[in-house]
Write a protein that holds these residues in place. Structure first.
Motif, PDB file in Angstrom:
ATOM      1  N   SER A  37       0.824  -1.205   0.000  1.00 53.36           N
ATOM      2  CA  SER A  37       0.000   0.000   0.000  1.00 53.36           C
ATOM      3  C   SER A  37       0.861   1.259   0.000  1.00 53.36           C
ATOM      4  N   SER A  38       2.021   1.200   0.645  1.00 52.31           N
ATOM      5  CA  SER A  38       2.895   2.372   0.695  1.00 52.31           C
ATOM      6  C   SER A  38       3.664   2.572  -0.599  1.00 52.31           C
ATOM      7  N   LYS A  39       3.967   1.463  -1.298  1.00 50.57           N
ATOM      8  CA  LYS A  39       4.776   1.562  -2.511  1.00 50.57           C
ATOM      9  C   LYS A  39       3.943   1.605  -3.787  1.00 50.57           C
ATOM     10  N   ILE A  40       2.754   1.035  -3.749  1.00 50.91           N
ATOM     11  CA  ILE A  40       1.985   0.857  -4.981  1.00 50.91           C
ATOM     12  C   ILE A  40       0.787   1.796  -5.043  1.00 50.91           C
ATOM     13  N   LEU A  41      -0.008   1.849  -3.968  1.00 51.71           N
ATOM     14  CA  LEU A  41      -1.278   2.573  -4.011  1.00 51.71           C
ATOM     15  C   LEU A  41      -1.063   4.076  -3.878  1.00 51.71           C
ATOM     16  N   LEU A 288      -4.425 -14.009  -4.698  1.00 57.58           N
ATOM     17  CA  LEU A 288      -3.910 -13.549  -5.986  1.00 57.58           C
ATOM     18  C   LEU A 288      -4.629 -12.285  -6.433  1.00 57.58           C
ATOM     19  N   ASN A 289      -5.931 -12.265  -6.233  1.00 62.02           N
ATOM     20  CA  ASN A 289      -6.724 -11.109  -6.643  1.00 62.02           C
ATOM     21  C   ASN A 289      -6.407  -9.888  -5.786  1.00 62.02           C
ATOM     22  N   ALA A 290      -6.312 -10.081  -4.472  1.00 61.25           N
ATOM     23  CA  ALA A 290      -6.141  -8.952  -3.559  1.00 61.25           C
ATOM     24  C   ALA A 290      -4.723  -8.386  -3.573  1.00 61.25           C
ATOM     25  N   SER A 291      -3.724  -9.264  -3.599  1.00 62.63           N
ATOM     26  CA  SER A 291      -2.349  -8.793  -3.431  1.00 62.63           C
ATOM     27  C   SER A 291      -1.597  -8.582  -4.728  1.00 62.63           C
ATOM     28  N   VAL A 292      -2.046  -9.197  -5.809  1.00 63.81           N
ATOM     29  CA  VAL A 292      -1.317  -9.085  -7.077  1.00 63.81           C
ATOM     30  C   VAL A 292      -2.102  -8.286  -8.108  1.00 63.81           C
ATOM     31  N   ILE A 293      -3.322  -8.722  -8.387  1.00 59.79           N
ATOM     32  CA  ILE A 293      -4.090  -8.093  -9.463  1.00 59.79           C
ATOM     33  C   ILE A 293      -4.486  -6.662  -9.122  1.00 59.79           C
ATOM     34  N   LEU A 294      -4.996  -6.443  -7.912  1.00 58.97           N
ATOM     35  CA  LEU A 294      -5.424  -5.092  -7.552  1.00 58.97           C
ATOM     36  C   LEU A 294      -4.253  -4.126  -7.443  1.00 58.97           C
ATOM     37  N   CYS A 295      -3.075  -4.633  -7.075  1.00 55.64           N
ATOM     38  CA  CYS A 295      -1.915  -3.753  -6.925  1.00 55.64           C
ATOM     39  C   CYS A 295      -1.137  -3.559  -8.227  1.00 55.64           C
ATOM     40  N   PHE A 296      -0.984  -4.638  -9.004  1.00 57.62           N
ATOM     41  CA  PHE A 296      -0.116  -4.572 -10.175  1.00 57.62           C
ATOM     42  C   PHE A 296      -0.869  -4.679 -11.504  1.00 57.62           C
ATOM     43  N   PRO A 302      -2.814   3.272 -12.117  1.00 52.49           N
ATOM     44  CA  PRO A 302      -2.277   3.123 -13.471  1.00 52.49           C
ATOM     45  C   PRO A 302      -0.883   2.506 -13.443  1.00 52.49           C
ATOM     46  N   VAL A 303      -0.594   1.648 -14.410  1.00 50.11           N
ATOM     47  CA  VAL A 303       0.686   0.944 -14.443  1.00 50.11           C
ATOM     48  C   VAL A 303       1.851   1.922 -14.465  1.00 50.11           C
ATOM     49  N   GLU A 304       1.718   3.035 -15.176  1.00 46.25           N
ATOM     50  CA  GLU A 304       2.812   3.984 -15.274  1.00 46.25           C
ATOM     51  C   GLU A 304       3.086   4.705 -13.955  1.00 46.25           C
ATOM     52  N   ASN A 305       2.186   4.612 -13.001  1.00 47.96           N
ATOM     53  CA  ASN A 305       2.411   5.192 -11.676  1.00 47.96           C
ATOM     54  C   ASN A 305       3.223   4.270 -10.775  1.00 47.96           C
ATOM     55  N   TRP A 309      10.172  -1.608 -10.657  1.00 49.31           N
ATOM     56  CA  TRP A 309      10.054  -3.037 -10.372  1.00 49.31           C
ATOM     57  C   TRP A 309       8.588  -3.471 -10.409  1.00 49.31           C
ATOM     58  N   GLY A 310       7.679  -2.561 -10.000  1.00 46.13           N
ATOM     59  CA  GLY A 310       6.262  -2.877 -10.056  1.00 46.13           C
ATOM     60  C   GLY A 310       5.761  -2.987 -11.490  1.00 46.13           C
ATOM     61  N   GLN A 311       6.290  -2.160 -12.371  1.00 47.30           N
ATOM     62  CA  GLN A 311       5.906  -2.243 -13.781  1.00 47.30           C
ATOM     63  C   GLN A 311       6.402  -3.540 -14.404  1.00 47.30           C
ATOM     64  N   ASN A 312       7.566  -4.005 -13.976  1.00 49.06           N
ATOM     65  CA  ASN A 312       8.084  -5.286 -14.478  1.00 49.06           C
ATOM     66  C   ASN A 312       7.193  -6.443 -14.036  1.00 49.06           C
ATOM     67  N   VAL A 313       6.732  -6.383 -12.787  1.00 50.15           N
ATOM     68  CA  VAL A 313       5.804  -7.410 -12.298  1.00 50.15           C
ATOM     69  C   VAL A 313       4.491  -7.334 -13.084  1.00 50.15           C
ATOM     70  N   SER A 314       4.046  -6.123 -13.334  1.00 48.23           N
ATOM     71  CA  SER A 314       2.779  -5.916 -14.042  1.00 48.23           C
ATOM     72  C   SER A 314       2.793  -6.528 -15.434  1.00 48.23           C
ATOM     73  N   ASN A 315       3.952  -6.534 -16.074  1.00 43.49           N
ATOM     74  CA  ASN A 315       4.043  -7.110 -17.426  1.00 43.49           C
ATOM     75  C   ASN A 315       3.695  -8.591 -17.458  1.00 43.49           C
ATOM     76  N   LEU A 316       3.809  -9.257 -16.307  1.00 47.44           N
ATOM     77  CA  LEU A 316       3.561 -10.697 -16.241  1.00 47.44           C
ATOM     78  C   LEU A 316       2.111 -11.036 -15.905  1.00 47.44           C
ATOM     79  N   ILE A 317       1.298 -10.028 -15.629  1.00 44.92           N
ATOM     80  CA  ILE A 317      -0.078 -10.253 -15.171  1.00 44.92           C
ATOM     81  C   ILE A 317      -1.039 -10.023 -16.329  1.00 44.92           C
TER      82      ILE A 317
END
Length: 365
Positions: A37-41, A288-296, A302-305, A309-317
């Motif tokens: 929540s501190s790094k992503i949201l 998976l839905n709560a910790s990965v999909i909603l965050c990444f 938005p992915v660009e926000n 490292w979060g954008q790299n994870v997002s590419n796999l989702i």
């Protein structure tokens, strides 16, 4: 009475301590949730991707554009001679805004500085407002930059918000909401298949006259059909109840949604093969839905926000790619050419889920 109460309470504490899964979840989940929540949201955008349309390059025009090239708030994507050419980058999420200078830019700037309030604005700002948060931030940063350069305000430029001119936040979030709703077909698939193991139907699978792969192939289509019915209800509700625009091709939206639903069904199959009861399957997919999909997944933020490292994870989702495809198709109204990357990434996830599932089924035969 008191001793019985203490005994029961002590026994329950022992049960909790012995259940390693619950203990780890209780101690680790708060740390993970707080960190994410501190790094992503965050709704703060890291930078604005901007390009310039400059019909005639002059010293004055270069000086203005250099403000965007040198400012770390911006990622300058180059010069273009035509607005439509620059918009193609916007369709591909490589631009947030376009700064358009009129052919007679120098003359108009001189007229405005001379006090002529009736002359056309020298600069036009085109902002992608399909995501209202990013659009508002981009507009604010560009407004501030031009104002600092000109030493004045709104008389130097006009603004145009593309795709979501009224800045309706509901339009920005609806593609993500649809994606999350349809993701739950993976949970329905996993729970439906795992239920057979719990109710002792595993033997009937083993004794079936057809192979286990063929048996699973027979069980998946009903969940796919259910997922497509869910999608139909989602789109009908969004368009007629919420007022979400539907600017793209119905055929292309259906195709992309069908691939996304199939991928979710394959994910449900994969999870079911590694779980022995419905509770475990439900827990895995909810986590998976709560910790990965909603965050990444680009659903909330938005992915660009995201940090790099979060954008790299997002590419796999794969959910992230469906959100972007819906955003382009429903709100921007692009053609099929501009969602080929998203369709490919979702398809790759489907193939991976299917291959791993096949290998797992092969081990059980």
């Amino acid at each position: 009475m008191k001793s019985a109460f203490i005994q029961i309470m002590t026994t329950e504490f022992r049960h909790i301590i012995r259940n390693k899964g619950v203990l780890v979840l209780a101690l680790v989940a708060p740390v993970v949730a707080t960190f994410l929540s501190s790094k992503i949201l965050s709704t703060d955008i890291q930078y604005v991707k901007v390009a310039a349309v400059v019909p005639h390059h002059t010293e004055e025009s270069r000086h203005l554009i250099s403000r965007f090239e040198e400012n770390p708030v911006f990622r300058f994507k180059g010069y273009f001679d035509d607005v439509e050419e620059a918009k193609k980058l916007m369709y591909d999420n490589r631009l947030n805004a376009i700064v358009v200078l009129r052919p007679d830019y120098d003359e108009l700037v001189a007229r405005v500085k001379g006090g002529d309030r009736n002359c056309p604005s020298p600069v036009q700002i085109l902002v992608d407002a399909s995501d209202c948060v990013v659009g508002s931030s981009a507009d604010m940063y560009i407004y501030s930059t031009i104002s600092q350069e000109m030493g004045a305000g709104e008389e130097y430029f006009t603004q145009k918000m593309l795709y979501n001119p009224h800045h309706l936040s509901i339009h920005s979030f609806q593609p993500g909401i649809i994606s999350v709703i349809l993701f739950f077909i993976s949970m329905l698939t996993a729970i439906g298949l795992v239920r057979e193991k719990e109710y002792g139907a595993k033997d009937s699978i083993t004794l079936s006259p057809i192979s286990k792969r063929a048996l699973y192939a027979c069980k998946l289509p009903p969940y796919f059909v259910l997922g497509m019915l869910m999608a139909l209800m989602c789109f009908l509700s969004e368009v007629f109840l919420v007022g979400l625009p539907f600017r793209g091709s119905v055929l292309i939206v259906t195709l992309v949604t069908a691939v996304y639903v199939a991928t979710s069904v394959f994910l449900g199959l994969l999870v079911s093969l590694f779980c022995e009861n419905q509770a475990n399957a439900n827990h895995i997919l909810n986590t998976l839905n709560a910790s990965v999909i909603l965050c990444f997944g680009g659903v909330v933020v938005p992915v660009e926000n995201l940090p790099e490292w979060g954008q790299n994870v997002s590419n796999l989702i794969y959910v992230r790619w469906y959100v972007e495809a819906l955003d382009k198709l429903l709100i921007e109204g692009v053609t099929a050419t501009f969602v080929m990357k998203e369709l490919l990434m979702i398809s790759i996830s489907a193939v991976i889920f299917l291959i791993v599932s096949q290998l797992k089924i092969g081990q059980e035969e």
